[in-house]
Design a protein around this motif. Structure first.
Motif, short mmCIF file in Angstrom:
data_model
loop_
_atom_site.label_atom_id
_atom_site.label_comp_id
_atom_site.label_asym_id
_atom_site.label_seq_id
_atom_site.Cartn_x
_atom_site.Cartn_y
_atom_site.Cartn_z
N GLY A 134 10.88 -22.41 24.29
CA GLY A 134 10.04 -23.52 24.75
C GLY A 134 8.82 -23.63 23.87
N VAL A 135 8.44 -24.83 23.52
CA VAL A 135 7.27 -25.00 22.68
C VAL A 135 6.05 -24.44 23.39
N THR A 136 4.99 -24.20 22.66
CA THR A 136 3.76 -23.70 23.26
C THR A 136 3.29 -24.68 24.32
N GLY A 137 2.97 -24.15 25.49
CA GLY A 137 2.51 -25.02 26.55
C GLY A 137 3.64 -25.59 27.39
N SER A 138 4.85 -25.09 27.19
CA SER A 138 5.97 -25.62 27.97
C SER A 138 6.18 -24.84 29.28
N GLY A 139 5.36 -23.84 29.51
CA GLY A 139 5.44 -23.14 30.79
C GLY A 139 6.29 -21.88 30.78
N LYS A 140 6.40 -21.22 29.63
CA LYS A 140 7.16 -19.97 29.57
C LYS A 140 6.48 -18.89 30.42
N THR A 141 5.16 -18.82 30.30
CA THR A 141 4.46 -17.76 31.01
C THR A 141 4.67 -17.89 32.52
N GLU A 142 4.67 -19.13 33.00
CA GLU A 142 4.94 -19.34 34.43
C GLU A 142 6.35 -18.85 34.79
N VAL A 143 7.29 -19.04 33.89
CA VAL A 143 8.65 -18.55 34.13
C VAL A 143 8.64 -17.01 34.20
N ASP A 150 -4.91 -11.70 31.58
CA ASP A 150 -5.67 -12.32 32.66
C ASP A 150 -4.75 -13.09 33.59
N ARG A 151 -3.78 -13.79 33.01
CA ARG A 151 -2.90 -14.59 33.86
C ARG A 151 -1.99 -13.71 34.72
N PHE A 152 -1.55 -12.60 34.16
CA PHE A 152 -0.74 -11.69 34.97
C PHE A 152 -1.57 -11.04 36.06
N PRO A 155 1.78 -19.15 42.72
CA PRO A 155 2.88 -19.65 41.89
C PRO A 155 2.86 -21.18 41.87
N LYS A 156 3.11 -21.75 40.71
CA LYS A 156 3.12 -23.21 40.63
C LYS A 156 4.51 -23.73 40.98
N PRO A 157 4.59 -24.91 41.59
CA PRO A 157 5.92 -25.50 41.79
C PRO A 157 6.55 -25.72 40.42
N LEU A 158 7.76 -25.25 40.24
CA LEU A 158 8.35 -25.28 38.90
C LEU A 158 8.89 -26.65 38.53
N THR A 159 8.85 -26.94 37.25
CA THR A 159 9.54 -28.13 36.75
C THR A 159 11.04 -27.85 36.80
N GLY A 163 -4.13 -30.51 20.30
CA GLY A 163 -3.80 -31.54 21.28
C GLY A 163 -3.09 -31.04 22.51
N ARG A 164 -3.64 -29.98 23.11
CA ARG A 164 -2.99 -29.47 24.31
C ARG A 164 -3.55 -30.13 25.56
N ALA A 165 -4.61 -30.89 25.43
CA ALA A 165 -5.13 -31.59 26.61
C ALA A 165 -5.05 -33.10 26.36
N LEU A 205 -3.22 -19.06 22.23
CA LEU A 205 -4.49 -19.70 22.53
C LEU A 205 -4.24 -21.00 23.26
N ASP A 206 -4.99 -21.20 24.33
CA ASP A 206 -4.92 -22.47 25.02
C ASP A 206 -6.33 -23.05 25.00
N LEU A 207 -6.59 -23.86 24.01
CA LEU A 207 -7.94 -24.36 23.81
C LEU A 207 -7.90 -25.89 23.86
N ARG A 217 6.26 -29.99 26.91
CA ARG A 217 4.98 -29.43 27.33
C ARG A 217 4.68 -29.87 28.76
N ILE A 218 3.81 -29.10 29.41
CA ILE A 218 3.39 -29.46 30.76
C ILE A 218 1.90 -29.75 30.74
N PRO A 219 1.42 -30.91 31.18
CA PRO A 219 2.20 -32.12 31.40
C PRO A 219 2.76 -32.63 30.07
P1 ADP Z 1 3.65 -21.26 27.44
O1 ADP Z 1 3.66 -19.86 27.92
O2 ADP Z 1 5.02 -21.79 27.14
O3 ADP Z 1 2.68 -21.53 26.33
P2 ADP Z 1 2.26 -21.78 29.86
O4 ADP Z 1 3.04 -21.03 30.88
O5 ADP Z 1 1.01 -21.19 29.34
O6 ADP Z 1 3.20 -22.16 28.64
O7 ADP Z 1 1.99 -23.23 30.45
C1 ADP Z 1 1.15 -24.16 29.82
C2 ADP Z 1 0.21 -24.76 30.84
O8 ADP Z 1 0.93 -25.44 31.86
C3 ADP Z 1 -0.62 -23.70 31.54
O9 ADP Z 1 -1.92 -24.19 31.69
C4 ADP Z 1 0.07 -23.54 32.88
O10 ADP Z 1 -0.84 -23.17 33.87
C5 ADP Z 1 0.63 -24.92 33.14
N1 ADP Z 1 1.88 -24.87 33.90
C6 ADP Z 1 2.96 -24.10 33.65
N2 ADP Z 1 3.95 -24.35 34.54
C7 ADP Z 1 3.48 -25.30 35.37
C8 ADP Z 1 4.03 -26.00 36.50
N3 ADP Z 1 5.29 -25.76 36.93
N4 ADP Z 1 3.25 -26.91 37.10
C9 ADP Z 1 2.01 -27.17 36.67
N5 ADP Z 1 1.43 -26.55 35.62
C10 ADP Z 1 2.16 -25.64 34.96
#
Ligand code: ADP
Ligand code: ZN
Ligand code: ZN
Length: 715
Positions: free
Chosen positions: A292-301, A331-333, A266-270, A659-661, A619-621, A448-450
Motif C-alpha cells: 500500500g502506498v504511504t498513507g494507505s492505512g497499513k499501520t492501521e491494518v 507512539d501509534r502502537f 480502532p478506526k472503522p476500516l476501509t 501532499g498528504r493533507a 513521516l507524516d507531515l 491513500r486515506i482519505p
Molecule cells: P501507512 O502506514 O500505510 O502509511 P497509516 O496507517 O499511517 O498508513 O494511515 C495514514 C493515515 O490515515 C493515518 O493518519 C491514519 O490515522 C489514517 N487512517 C488509517 N486507516 C484509517 C481508517 N480506516 N479510517 C480513517 N483514517 C484512517
C-alpha cells in the motif's frame, strides 16, 4: 553410573572478550541441553555460562585430559523451545560461528545480572557435627531461617569461607544452588489525570484551561505535563477532582518505555483494509505481502491484526528498519496498546535492553517493536510477525558478524511459531514481489486515506541548467517553488542521497556515466594515497579517471558528490529567507535526536528539511507540499545490481512525503540523465511495470531472485 549420550558440551562462558567456545565434560548423572545455564570452572574461578552444543566427540586439538567438568546446571529451559534451533539455523545458513549469533541475540550482561542463590534442600536433621568447620558455619547460617535461601553474594560477604563450605554441602546434597533472575524492575508510578465528565457549572479560567488542555489530549494526561501546559498549580486540579469532573490516579511506568498519554480507538476500516485484516486472520503460517502506498492505512491494518493476537494472550513482533522511523510508529502502537508495547533496539541503554528482553521472555501478550536484531529476541507464544518497510536494506546486517537478513530470519520464525508474517511496504522488494504477488497472499491497499492523488513528478534536466549558466544545486523550477513556500505556509523536503553513495563518475554536460568496460556496472570513484582511481565493485576492473568526457569531450567530468551540508549552505546563500533543518546521521546522533528534529519540523519551526535516505520513511507531515530530489543520479548509477530497484523505491517513498493533507503535493526530480529508462515508470507510479522490466533484466544475468549469490569474504 550412566555415561551421558554426549559426554562433551561447548559452553559460552560469561566473560566479555572471550571469542571462542570452551569445551567441558558432562559429569555422569548430569544432563545438559543447549540453552541451559551452567556454572563452569575457568582458570581459578567458577563462572556462569550457557550450554551451546553437546558433542559426541572432542575437537581433535583438545586433549581429553585437560577438559574440566561442568560444575553444575543452574537453570534449564530458561529459553523457549525452538529458540536454540533458530540461532543454530542462523549460524548454519550464514556460515557464522554460533557464538557470534548468540552474542548478537542475548542482551549484554545477561548472566552477570542474574544471581546465583543457595538454598537448603535437606530439611531433615542431618549429622552436622561431622562437617568440617567451614561447611558447618555455612550450614548453621543457612538454617537460621526456615527457608534457608540466600544470594551467593550475600553468603560470601557474611562468611569468609563460604566457598569451601559450599563445596562440601553441595557434595552432600544438603544444599542446592540455582540461578535466579534479578527482581523485575521496581515499578515506578506517576500521576495521571483523566477527564471523566464534561463540566456543567461555571469554571474559573484556570480550571477551564485544565479542561481545554485535557480535551486536546484525548482526555488523559500526566499531571506534571498537564500543569505545565495549562500553567496552573495543583489547586484547580483538586477542585475539578472534588467536583467529580476529573480523576487523578497513579499509573505504572516502566523502564521499558513510557505509557502513552492517551488511548486511541480502532478506526472503522476501509473495505481494502477490511479484506487485508480478514486475510491475515485466515492466513495460517508464513508470509503475506501488504502493498500500500504511504498513507494507505497499513499501520492501521497492523494494529487491528495485532489486537486479536494479544487478546488470545499471544505476543506480536514488529520489525522496523531504522530508529528514525520508530518514534512515530511506536507512539501509534503505544496509543493503541499502552504498556503492552516494548521497544528493543541497539540504541537502548544496557539496562533498558536487558529489562525489555526479560519482559519479552516472560511470555506475556506484548508487542515487541524493534530493529533487525529484535528478530532474535525470544518470544514464547508468538502469534504474529510484522515486518514494516520490508524492502528496506537496513534489515540486512553486514557488519559486524553475524551477517543475516532479518526478513529471512523472520520467515523461519513465522514457520517455527506457526504464525503469519506480514511484509508491509509501499515498494515491495523484487524478491517478495515475485514470490507473493501472483498468490492469494498478496494484499493491496490501493488508495491513500482519505483518497488523494499521488503527487505529480517533474523531471528537470540539469544539463540544460548548466547550458543556461545556472551552476547552483537548484534548478530554476525548484528555486522558484522554494521561494514561494513561506507565503503559502507550506514546507518542503529536499532529499540528498547519502554521501559516499554518490561516488560514480558522470558528465555534467551530457549526462554520460562511465561504466565498466568488462561488465557495464557503474565505476566507483575512490581516493587513496596513490591518487584517484575508478574501481568496478563487481569484476575488480581498475582504471584512472579521464579528464574529459569520453562521449562529448566536456571537461565537466567528475565524480558526483552532493552532501546535505553543501545543500544547506547553498540554501543559506540563495534563499536566506528560508529556515532550514538538516536531518542526517550527523544531526540525529543523540538519543531522541530524530524525534526532536522531526517534531520541530512538524511544528513549523522550519520551512525546509534537508536530509538523506533517513527522511524517506515513516513521516507524516501534512504541511509538506514540495519534495525536491537533488542529485538523483547519485542513486541511478550505483555499482550494485539492486541499484535500479533501490532508486525506484526511494523515489516512490520520498515522493509519498508530499501532499498528504489538503494541499496537493509536487515532486521535482533533478537529474543529468533525464532519459533514464526508470523515470517513465516513476512518472506514472507504475510499480508492476517497473518490477516486470527489472525482473527481466535480472533473469538474463541470473541475479536474485533468479539465482543466488554468496559473498565469501577472506580476510
Ligand atoms: P501507512 O502506514 O500505510 O502509511 P497509516 O496507517 O499511517 O498508513 O494511515 C495514514 C493515515 O490515515 C493515518 O493518519 C491514519 O490515522 C489514517 N487512517 C488509517 N486507516 C484509517 C481508517 N480506516 N479510517 C480513517 N483514517 C484512517
Ligand atoms: Zn559528456
Ligand atoms: Zn566490471
Amino acid at each position: 553410573m550412566t555415561t551421558p549420550a554426549e559426554p562433551w558440551v561447548e559452553v559460552l562462558v560469561d566473560c566479555p572478550g572471550l571469542q571462542s567456545l570452551f569445551t567441558y565434560a558432562i559429569p555422569a548423572g548430569l544432563s545438559v541441553a543447549p540453552g541451559d545455564v551452567l556454572r563452569v570452572p575457568l582458570g581459578s574461578r567458577t563462572v556462569g555460562g550457557i550450554a551451546i552444543q553437546a558433542r559426541q566427540q572432542l575437537p581433535p586439538e583438545v586433549n581429553p585430559e585437560q577438559v574440566r567438568p561442568v560444575t553444575e546446571v543452574l537453570s534449564s529451559q530458561f529459553f523457549p523451545a525452538g529458540y536454540w534451533a533458530l540461532l543454530s539455523q542462523l549460524a548454519n545458513y550464514y556460515q557464522t560461528p554460533l557464538i557470534q549469533v548468540v552474542r548478537a541475540a542475548l542482551p549484554p550482561g545477561l548472566l552477570r545480572q542474574a544471581q546465583r542463590r543457595i538454598r537448603l534442600c535437606a530439611l531433615a536433621d542431618a549429622d552436622a557435627d561431622a562437617l568440617p568447620p567451614a561447611a558447618r558455619q555455612l550450614w548453621d547460617y543457612l538454617r537460621q531461617q526456615p527457608q534457608g535461601d540466600y544470594s551467593w553474594r550475600h553468603l560470601q560477604q557474611k562468611l569468609p569461607q563460604a566457598a569451601a563450605g559450599l563445596r562440601v554441602l553441595l557434595r552432600q546434597g544438603w544444599v542446592e544452588s540455582y540461578w535466579s533472575q534479578p527482581d523485575p524492575p521496581k515499578p515506578q508510578f506517576r500521576q495521571v489525570a483523566t477527564l471523566v465528565s464534561s463540566p456543567e457549572d461555571k469554571l474559573t479560567p484556570q480550571q477551564q484551561r485544565v479542561v481545554d488542555v485535557l480535551g486536546h489530549h484525548g482526555g488523559v494526561l500526566e499531571v506534571t505535563a498537564l500543569k505545565q501546559a495549562a500553567q496552573v498549580s495543583d489547586a484547580p486540579l483538586k477542585r475539578l477532582a472534588t467536583k467529580g469532573y476529573l480523576v487523578i490516579q497513579a499509573q505504572e511506568t516502566l523502564r521499558t518505555g513510557q505509557n502513552a498519554g492517551h488511548r486511541d480507538q480502532p478506526k472503522p476500516l476501509t473495505p481494502a483494509q477490511q479484506r487485508a485484516v480478514l486475510a491475515i486472520q485466515a492466513a495460517g503460517r508464513g508470509p503475506l505481502l501488504l502493498h500500500g502506498v504511504t498513507g494507505s492505512g497499513k499501520t492501521e491494518v497492523y494494529l487491528q491484526a495485532l489486537a486479536p493476537v494479544l487478546a488470545r494472550g499471544q505476543a506480536g513482533l514488529v520489525l522496523v528498519p531504522e530508529i528514525g522511523l520508530t518514534p512515530q510508529l511506536t507512539d501509534r502502537f503505544r496509543a493503541r496498546f499502552g504498556s503492552q508495547v516494548l521497544v528493543y533496539h541497539s540504541g537502548l541503554a544496557d539496562g533498558e535492553r536487558y529489562d525489555t528482553w526479560r519482559l519479552a521472555l516472560a511470555g506475556r501478550p506484548v508487542v515487541l517493536i524493534g530493529t533487525r536484531s529484535a528478530v532474535l529476541v525470544p518470544l514464547p507464544n508468538l502469534g504474529l510477525i510484522i515486518l514494516d518497510e520490508e524492502h528496506d536494506s537496513s534489515f540486512k546486517q553486514e557488519q559486524p558478524a553475524p551477517c543475516y537478513h532479518a526478513r529471512t530470519v523472520a520467515t523461519w520464525r513465522a514457520e517455527e511459531a506457526n504464525c503469519p508474517l506480514i511484509l508491509g511496504t509501499a515498494t515491495p522488494s523484487l524478491e517478495t514481489w515475485e514470490a507473493l504477488r501472483p498468490t492469494d497472499r498478496y494484499l493491496e491497499l490501493p488508495e491513500r486515506i482519505p483518497p488523494r492523488p499521488l503527487p505529480p513528478v517533474t523531471v528537470v534536466d540539469m544539463r540544460r541548467e548548466l547550458q543556461v549558466g545556472n551552476f547552483s544545486l537548484f534548478s530554476r523550477t525548484l528555486a522558484e517553488q522554494l521561494t514561494s513556500l513561506p507565503q503559502q505556509g507550506h514546507q518542503a523536503i529536499l532529499f540528498v542521497p547519502r554521501r559516499g553513495f554518490s561516488s560514480f563518475v558522470s558528465c555534467r554536460s551530457c549526462g554520460y556515466v562511465l561504466g565498466c568496460p568488462r561488465c557495464d556496472t557503474s565505476l566507483t570513484y575512490h581516493q587513496h594515497s596513490a591518487g584517484e582511481g575508478l574501481h568496478c565493485h563487481y569484476c575488480g576492473w581498475r582504471q584512472t579517471q579521464p579528464d574529459h568526457c569520453p562521449q562529448c569531450e566536456s571537461p565537466y567530468f567528475k565524480h558526483f558528490g552532493c552532501g546535505t551540508q553543501r545543500v544547506v549552505e547553498a540554501l543559506e546563500r540563495h534563499h536566506p529567507q528560508l529556515r532550514v533543518l538538516r536531518f542526517d546521521s550527523d544531526t540525529t546522533q543523540t538519543k531522541d535526536g530524530h524525534r526532536k528534529l522531526l517534531t520541530a519540523f512538524a511544528e513549523g519551526k522550519a520551512d525546509v528539511l534537508v536530509g538523506t535516505q533517513m527522511l524517506t520513511k515513516g513521516l507524516d507531515l501534512p504541511r509538506v507540499t514540495l519534495v525536491g530530489i537533488l542529485a538523483a543520479d547519485g542513486l541511478l548509477h550505483l555499482g550494485d545490481y539492486r541499484a535500479q530497484e533501490r532508486a525506484f523505491q526511494l523515489f516512490v517513498q520520498v515522493a509519498g512525503r508530499a501532499g498528504r493533507a489538503e494541499a496537493p503535493g509536487h515532486v521535482i526530480l533533478q537529474t543529468y540523465t533525464p532519459d533514464h529508462p526508470l523515470l517513465p515508470y516513476l512518472l506514472a507510479y507504475d510499480y508492476p511495470g517497473f518490477m516486470a522490466q527489472e525482473a527481466a533484466g535480472r533473469q538474463v544475468l541470473g541475479y536474485p531472485p533468479h539465482g543466488r549469490l554468496i559473498l565469501l569474504r577472506l580476510t
